[in-house]
Design a protein around this motif. Sequence first.
Motif, PDB file in Angstrom:
ATOM      1  N   PRO A  21       0.797  -1.235   0.000  1.00  0.00           N
ATOM      2  CA  PRO A  21       0.000   0.000   0.000  1.00  0.00           C
ATOM      3  C   PRO A  21       0.832   1.289   0.000  1.00  0.00           C
ATOM      4  CG  PRO A  21      -0.901  -1.552   1.563  1.00  0.00           C
ATOM      5  CD  PRO A  21       0.380  -2.137   1.074  1.00  0.00           C
ATOM      6  N   THR A  22       1.882   1.343   0.799  1.00  0.00           N
ATOM      7  CA  THR A  22       2.662   2.584   0.826  1.00  0.00           C
ATOM      8  C   THR A  22       3.428   2.785  -0.472  1.00  0.00           C
ATOM      9  OG1 THR A  22       4.466   1.433   1.952  1.00  0.00           O
ATOM     10  CG2 THR A  22       2.906   2.644   3.320  1.00  0.00           C
ATOM     11  N   ASN A  23       3.902   1.715  -1.077  1.00  0.00           N
ATOM     12  CA  ASN A  23       4.596   1.853  -2.363  1.00  0.00           C
ATOM     13  C   ASN A  23       3.640   2.307  -3.458  1.00  0.00           C
ATOM     14  OD1 ASN A  23       6.963   1.067  -1.179  1.00  0.00           O
ATOM     15  ND2 ASN A  23       6.786  -1.055  -1.806  1.00  0.00           N
ATOM     16  N   ARG A  24       2.416   1.820  -3.417  1.00  0.00           N
ATOM     17  CA  ARG A  24       1.419   2.280  -4.400  1.00  0.00           C
ATOM     18  C   ARG A  24       1.084   3.748  -4.188  1.00  0.00           C
ATOM     19  NH1 ARG A  24      -3.195  -2.044  -5.339  1.00  0.00           N
ATOM     20  NH2 ARG A  24      -3.616  -0.530  -6.962  1.00  0.00           N
ATOM     21  N   LEU A  25       0.984   4.164  -2.916  1.00  0.00           N
ATOM     22  CA  LEU A  25       0.707   5.573  -2.628  1.00  0.00           C
ATOM     23  C   LEU A  25       1.840   6.459  -3.108  1.00  0.00           C
ATOM     24  CD1 LEU A  25      -1.075   7.739  -1.323  1.00  0.00           C
ATOM     25  CD2 LEU A  25       0.069   7.242   0.847  1.00  0.00           C
ATOM     26  N   ILE A  26       3.076   6.038  -2.886  1.00  0.00           N
ATOM     27  CA  ILE A  26       4.224   6.828  -3.346  1.00  0.00           C
ATOM     28  C   ILE A  26       4.236   6.897  -4.874  1.00  0.00           C
ATOM     29  CG2 ILE A  26       6.745   6.799  -3.516  1.00  0.00           C
ATOM     30  CD1 ILE A  26       6.792   6.027  -0.584  1.00  0.00           C
ATOM     31  N   SER A  27       3.875   5.813  -5.544  1.00  0.00           N
ATOM     32  CA  SER A  27       3.813   5.840  -7.006  1.00  0.00           C
ATOM     33  C   SER A  27       2.763   6.832  -7.495  1.00  0.00           C
ATOM     34  CB  SER A  27       3.487   4.450  -7.542  1.00  0.00           C
ATOM     35  OG  SER A  27       4.526   3.561  -7.263  1.00  0.00           O
TER      36      SER A  27
END
Length: 114
Positions: A21-27
């Motif tokens: 989830p955090t990697n998707r948000l950063i993307s």
Amino acid sequence: MLFTLSVRLAATIHNLLRAAPTNRLISVLRTPRGLNWALPTSLALVPIYVFLASMATTLLESGGPGWVNLVVLTCIWNAIKFAGLALLSPCLLVRRRAFHDQMDLMSSEIFPSS
């Protein structure tokens, strides 16, 4: 054979982490549309993750289970990722605005308004 297995393992882990989830948000926040929200989001999430890590550390010190160490590491890692995004996003915004200004200047030279 060992090299092939390690490359496949690394690719699998990379694909799994990409869906976090955090990697998707950063993307999403690094896209041109989300870049305006990157700094406020990062400034809000870094203290939250640090607070969660300190709460989990307090739980560990009072005799909590050992798996809470993973929660602490995850919270600290996410805080570092969002702090890096907070430092990087103003540079990306300046670069994007400079690029758009340059494109506007080039289009006005090609198609001058009379």
